[in-house]
Scaffold this active site. Structure first.
Site, short mmCIF file in Angstrom:
data_model
loop_
_atom_site.label_atom_id
_atom_site.label_comp_id
_atom_site.label_asym_id
_atom_site.label_seq_id
_atom_site.Cartn_x
_atom_site.Cartn_y
_atom_site.Cartn_z
N HIS A 91 0.87 -1.18 0.00
CA HIS A 91 0.00 0.00 0.00
C HIS A 91 0.90 1.23 0.00
O HIS A 91 0.88 2.01 -0.94
CB HIS A 91 -0.93 -0.01 1.21
CG HIS A 91 -1.96 1.09 1.19
ND1 HIS A 91 -3.03 1.14 2.06
CD2 HIS A 91 -2.07 2.19 0.41
CE1 HIS A 91 -3.76 2.21 1.80
NE2 HIS A 91 -3.20 2.88 0.81
N GLU A 169 0.64 7.78 -3.77
CA GLU A 169 1.36 7.50 -2.53
C GLU A 169 2.53 8.46 -2.33
O GLU A 169 2.77 8.94 -1.22
CB GLU A 169 1.85 6.05 -2.52
CG GLU A 169 0.73 5.04 -2.34
CD GLU A 169 0.00 5.20 -1.02
OE1 GLU A 169 0.66 5.21 0.04
OE2 GLU A 169 -1.24 5.33 -1.03
N HIS A 173 2.08 11.21 0.74
CA HIS A 173 2.84 10.82 1.92
C HIS A 173 4.32 11.21 1.88
O HIS A 173 4.83 11.77 2.86
CB HIS A 173 2.71 9.31 2.13
CG HIS A 173 1.30 8.85 2.30
ND1 HIS A 173 0.54 9.20 3.40
CD2 HIS A 173 0.50 8.09 1.51
CE1 HIS A 173 -0.67 8.67 3.29
NE2 HIS A 173 -0.72 7.99 2.15
#
Length: 308
Positions: A91, A169, A173
């Site tokens: 993930h 992602e 992040h």
């Protein structure tokens, strides 16, 4: 076969745009952390004084999560986007703050997410959708076909192209992780070096946790008939990692979907030592009902360990 063809196609494209000598001398993507040898040695979230050089320790996002999915389909099987057999998938690698809160989309100049979520930040700032080339092209431009091949096998999206998920992602992040700040790469920084470096770090962290194997070795296999208790799942993972991870479930807490491993990090997120700590987030899996860890249909997965 589609993945193998894509890999070969990427190699041919790279060869067409780069000389043989450059292929034999790929550019490095790691940051310049030479100054970190003079910094105090401490784990993130355990420091008693403020971190002075934020390139040396993830700050303030020092509670680092390595997160994985157990999907049973991708929705893009017809395009050859398949899940890796006998393996959970990546993930991401998330920089939560030490109190469990988190920031997101911290640098919109490095926004490569075509479908931002959220599209508007809590402070009202809109996150514009990215419309440029996929981040997979960034990896190929650095000649890292080994990295790209691993990502295509193990970092597989459900419902969207893999490269779009990877861009999400990074943008959501990595831009909030201080050790991936552009300034940390020094004056010789090359455009998108930080993106490739982040992907390398994601893969390194993922390889620490072979979730499918840990559970299987404990007698816990995907099954359409057998259910498991939350305690069984948590105990099996804690016995090998030293801490209780977060387990996420859907369908009123009865279908296992994800795992998050929590850490404090000594050093940078790229190279530092990850110390497991207990999850700060309560599991969404039922503590009383049986939990399904469903099998995948054969048409949704492939054996990746035998492919190039």
């Amino acid at each position: 076969m589609a993945a193998a063809f894509g890999f070969v196609s990427a190699l041919l494209a790279l060869q067409a745009s780069a000389s043989v000598s450059s292929l034999l001398s790929l550019p490095r993507t790691f940051p310049n952390i030479s100054a970190c040898v003079n910094e105090p040695i401490t784990y993130s979230c355990e420091n008693t004084t403020a971190i002075q050089n934020t390139c040396c320790s993830p700050t303030p996002g020092g509670l680092v999560l390595q997160t994985q999915f157990w999907d049973t389909y991708t929705g893009l099987e017809h395009k050859g986007q398949l899940l890796p057999k006998d393996s959970w998938t990546i993930h991401g690698l998330w920089p939560d703050n030490c109190d469990g809160s988190f920031d997101q989309y911290c640098d919109l100049s490095r926004q490569y997410d075509p479908d931002p979520s959220p599209s508007v930040l809590p402070n009202g700032t809109p996150v514009p959708p990215y419309k440029g080339p996929g981040v997979d092209t960034f990896v190929a431009e650095f000649g890292r076909l080994d990295l790209l091949d691993f990502m295509e096998k193990y970092w597989v999206s459900q419902g969207s192209p893999n490269s779009a998920f990877w861009g999400h992602e990074f943008s959501k992040h990595a831009t909030c992780t201080s050790t991936f700040d552009v300034a940390c790469y020094g004056p010789d920084y090359k455009k998108n070096q930080d993106v490739v470096d982040f992907f390398d770090a994601v893969v390194r962290a993922y390889k620490m946790y072979p979730t499918w194997e840990i559970l299987a070795a404990s007698g816990i296999f995907p099954s359409n008939k057998t259910t498991y208790s939350l305690t069984q799942l948590q105990t099996a993972l804690k016995a090998q990692t030293g801490a209780t991870p977060y387990l996420g479930c859907g369908s009123n807490g009865t279908v296992l979907q994800e795992v998050w491993y929590f850490h404090h990090v000594l050093g940078t997120e790229q190279f530092g030592h990850f110390k497991t700590v207990d999850s700060t987030t309560s599991s969404t899996c039922s503590s009383t009902a049986g939990i399904h860890y469903y099998e995948r249909t054969p048409a949704s997965e492939r054996e990746v360990r035998l492919l190039p």
